[in-house]
Design an enzyme around this catalytic site. Structure first.
Site, PDB file in Angstrom:
ATOM      1  CG  HIS A 198      12.584  49.996 -61.910  1.00  0.00           C
ATOM      2  ND1 HIS A 198      13.051  51.399 -61.091  1.00  0.00           N
ATOM      3  CD2 HIS A 198      13.856  49.217 -61.379  1.00  0.00           C
ATOM      4  CE1 HIS A 198      14.423  50.953 -60.571  1.00  0.00           C
ATOM      5  NE2 HIS A 198      14.695  49.974 -60.725  1.00  0.00           N
TER       6      HIS A 198
ATOM      7  CG  ASP B 277      17.994  50.824 -58.346  1.00  0.00           C
ATOM      8  OD1 ASP B 277      16.870  49.903 -59.721  1.00  0.00           O
ATOM      9  OD2 ASP B 277      18.151  50.261 -57.454  1.00  0.00           O
TER      10      ASP B 277
ATOM     11  CD  GLU C  71      12.851  46.695 -59.232  1.00  0.00           C
ATOM     12  OE1 GLU C  71      13.267  45.634 -58.659  1.00  0.00           O
ATOM     13  OE2 GLU C  71      13.130  47.641 -58.323  1.00  0.00           O
ATOM     14  CD  GLU C  72      13.982  50.227 -56.417  1.00  0.00           C
ATOM     15  OE1 GLU C  72      14.406  49.617 -55.634  1.00  0.00           O
ATOM     16  OE2 GLU C  72      15.534  51.026 -57.184  1.00  0.00           O
TER      17      GLU C  72
ATOM     18  CG  ASP D 133      16.306  46.912 -62.229  1.00  0.00           C
ATOM     19  OD1 ASP D 133      16.761  47.720 -61.834  1.00  0.00           O
ATOM     20  OD2 ASP D 133      16.037  46.728 -60.906  1.00  0.00           O
TER      21      ASP D 133
ATOM     22  CG  HIS E 156      18.256  50.950 -52.865  1.00  0.00           C
ATOM     23  ND1 HIS E 156      17.923  49.475 -52.595  1.00  0.00           N
ATOM     24  CD2 HIS E 156      18.393  50.691 -54.102  1.00  0.00           C
ATOM     25  CE1 HIS E 156      16.791  48.956 -53.259  1.00  0.00           C
ATOM     26  NE2 HIS E 156      17.007  49.765 -54.391  1.00  0.00           N
TER      27      HIS E 156
END
Lengths: 464, 464
Positions: A287, A299, A333-334, A361, A431
């Site tokens: 993503h 990520d 995606e997130e 991912d 994140h």
């Protein structure tokens, strides 16, 4: 380390002027094993994933859906694929949520004596703002049951502090993430149902540090929307300690995050037409969006560059896949999975037939194998190729979760496949502001791309 | 990453107040699998390797044989083992080489126009100094054959620059290290034989960066001893480029390293007496010395703390090993292997019987398995335990190199065992200033200690 004086592996070194590849022995189809060796050599000698990732993370950076960086990333993905000389590169339009963090994100703990202590916080993705500064007492819980057992007056008007750590005894850290994630996901809803005015959530991390981890949270339209913020693991431990000494302390929180109107964005798609079965598609993707706090390296910048690289490796190894191979950089995606959902919708309405879809991912770490989401006979069929990957350390071919962006394809494909790599370090940086390019190792990343290209090659040759 | 909204692994999260361990299913001896789970839980919940390593690297730092830091490390090792409540902790005296880098280490490239360019260099361990500044032209070679083919006048009075890179197509980086290591090991001898006045060696690294990597080199007493220095990989590429443009450039080198008289030092040994077969010994170790440039974190602080931790884990899991288990912190692996040699000598003269010896000296990365150096039936016997390790990702049980410090025990033990972990990142930092504590991940390190303790438990229970 293992002194080179004493190792048994020494070679004479006479005249090794150019690199030669070292075919490994395995009880496998010989031509296929040679093709894999070719793919891995290309990746290790001339892999482009690492330099592509350097650009994406360093020149574009964090790219939350709806941001200008996300749009730059779309353009970058398109241009980068066009340079690969694929048969077709195109965009798929998709509307995405547009949440912005805002400039203010501040927390302070005030004890009985009124002294303030600043605390790192970050809004969870999708949270409403605080509309000025909120000040409230804090009630700490480790579970829904603990919250349920509290009398109303202990929760009403308070901030509920969800402080259950990820369980470090799981060997696969993704399992611990899944198990602790309910706090981040539903904390604001459950706290609001009991009259709380905000939710504080311990970061989903197995490390002990000062980085708050963001990530998506949700609201229930029937329940008051209250702000939700993450504390770092150190911060959560500290708050917990302070509460023991002074249960009446005040937590002050100010965040001006908000959700703006939806924005038009895109998936980026590039494909090599299959020579024999052009209508059978193998999709491979990552993503393109990331959280805003960092560069979105592991990520999921790594998944994007590996997916494009998989196609490049096939071409560079002189392979003309018999089935169509398609790299997809999914948007959003997130916080919405709009790109993945749109991709599946468009495939369905166009009557496209997917043989398989693969996603990377879980970071760009040393490859371990693949997680396969398919009927048992299909899993078995894919597992038969495992010996080909043994020389490269990719040995775990298991039934399991594939990837969020390809799950909408579930009913339209024979197999969903998740690229599986070592995940011990992933949640330390996931994140957070620490998910940066320097955390990625070139060889680990390029080996991953090679393993993906190799499985795609086998899928394109033999089908399922 | 894999949104927690969509994963199949979610649990309700109701009332998970304390960590519970998650026994994995495997077709293995049930009681043994429960013991392993206990060992891993202890390591992941309360492991001490990481904090011990923090102290060793941060408070003591680099600890080359003969240095005061090496002596501090001996005391630290002794005190740390004494705190574990072992049955016996003692030192083994051993004389070690004492090479010192000196304060000056400088290189400059001067082109035709006389302009200087500074270059990072470091003396190879054991090198003589330059006795002032040497200035000479440079001749670059990639192999012994290239050197042999050069006419005398091209080498005499020059610096020979050995610039063959490690081969990136090897999947196991240790193999590439072994293959390229001849340049570092024998470069000074072979260059001197041809009349050169110094050797420059490309760092043994797969990374592209500015860190020169030291490491041991040797002299032949019949050949003139000339100084030998390492260039970083970037530096080597740069010098190679400059030479193409200006083959007559001058390289100036100044190093005042020297070898001082030998120094008394120690191996540190701690043991738990076996309950049934106290005279059968299982040794597990790492080396306490490191190069001087960095903290010696992955090489080999990790092996030391894991070895001590293995004994602590057995005790903490309530296990009383049937055979004697001994942790050994070996002195002087890097430039002499005096500690390993002494350990084997003392064992022999005392008539000690070793069942097995294990070493961790490939970094503290995610465990992959074990390399076994033993007769085939013994290898097979150890491989039968592999299924017990599958839930923990340690699946590679192969015949292979064990460890430099335990190799002198070869004829006195049934099996030599090397702890095997992911080695993709190891040579990026190996023997450089970058081998620091922050490169070590807590979980990866503690998982390694647990895997070592687990295999020791099985060896102590079943023998070989």
């Amino acid at each position: 380390m293992r002194s080179i004086f004493r190792r048994g592996l020494l070679v004479s070194g006479l005249g090794l002027l150019a690199f030669t590849s070292h075919a490994q022995t395995a009880k496998v189809n010989k031509p296929d094993s040679l093709v894999l060796r070719k793919i891995y050599d290309e990746a290790l000698l001339r892999g482009q994933s690492y330099e592509n990732l350097r650009y994406l993370t360093g020149q574009i950076g964090g790219r939350l859906s709806g941001s200008s960086q996300a749009e730059q990333a779309v353009q970058w993905g398109k241009v980068t694929m066009e340079k690969l000389g694929l048969d077709r590169v195109y965009l798929q339009e998709v509307m995405v949520p547009h949440w912005v963090r805002g400039a203010k994100e501040k927390a302070e703990i005030k004890g009985a004596k009124g002294k303030g202590l600043d605390m790192n916080v970050c809004a969870l993705g999708g949270s409403v703002g605080t509309n000025g500064r909120i000040k409230a007492q804090v009630v700490e819980v480790q579970s829904w049951a603990e919250l349920a057992a509290l009398p109303d007056e202990k929760v009403k008007g308070k901030l509920v502090f969800f402080n259950r750590p990820m369980n470090p005894t799981f060997i696969e850290t993704g399992q611990a993430y899944g198990e602790a994630g309910d706090q981040r996901r539903n904390g604001a809803i459950e706290a609001a149902k009991r009259g709380a005015i905000g939710a504080l959530v311990r970061s989903l991390s197995l490390a002990h540090d000062d980085f708050p981890h963001t990530g998506t949270m949700r609201y229930d339209e029937k329940v008051t929307k209250i702000p939700a913020a993450a504390l770092s693991t150190n911060g959560a431990d500290q708050l917990s300690q302070l509460l023991k000494a002074d249960p009446g302390l005040t937590f002050e929180l100010e965040m001006n995050c908000e959700t703006l109107p939806e924005v038009k964005s895109y998936n980026v798609v590039g494909e090599i037409k299959g020579t024999k079965y052009p209508n059978e598609i193998i999709a491979v993707g990552g993503h393109l969006d990331s959280w805003d706090l960092a560069q979105g390296a592991h990520d999921d910048g790594t998944g994007c560059v590996q997916s494009m690289e998989a196609l490049r490796l096939l071409k560079a190894a002189g392979l003309k896949p018999e089935r169509t191979v398609r790299a997809v950089l999914f948007m959003n995606e997130e916080n919405g999975v709009r790109g993945g959902t749109k991709y599946a919708e468009l495939a369905k309405s166009a009557g496209e037939k997917h043989l398989a879809a693969m996603e990377s991912d879980g970071g760009g770490f040393t490859p371990r194998g693949f997680n396969i989401d398919a009927p048992a006979p299909t899993v078995k069929k894919i597992q038969q190729w495992q010996p080909l990957f043994r020389p490269y350390g990719s040995t775990e071919f298991k039934a399991g979760h594939s990837g969020t962006d390809i799950e909408p394809l579930k009913d339209q494909t024979k197999a969903l496949i998740g690229y599986d790599c070592d995940d011990q370090r992933y949640f330390d940086i996931h994140h957070t502001a620490a998910d940066t390019f320097d955390k990625v190792n070139r060889r680990e990343l390029e080996l991953g791309g090679a393993s993906m290209a190799s499985l795609i090659y086998l899928l394109s040759k033999y089908g399922l």
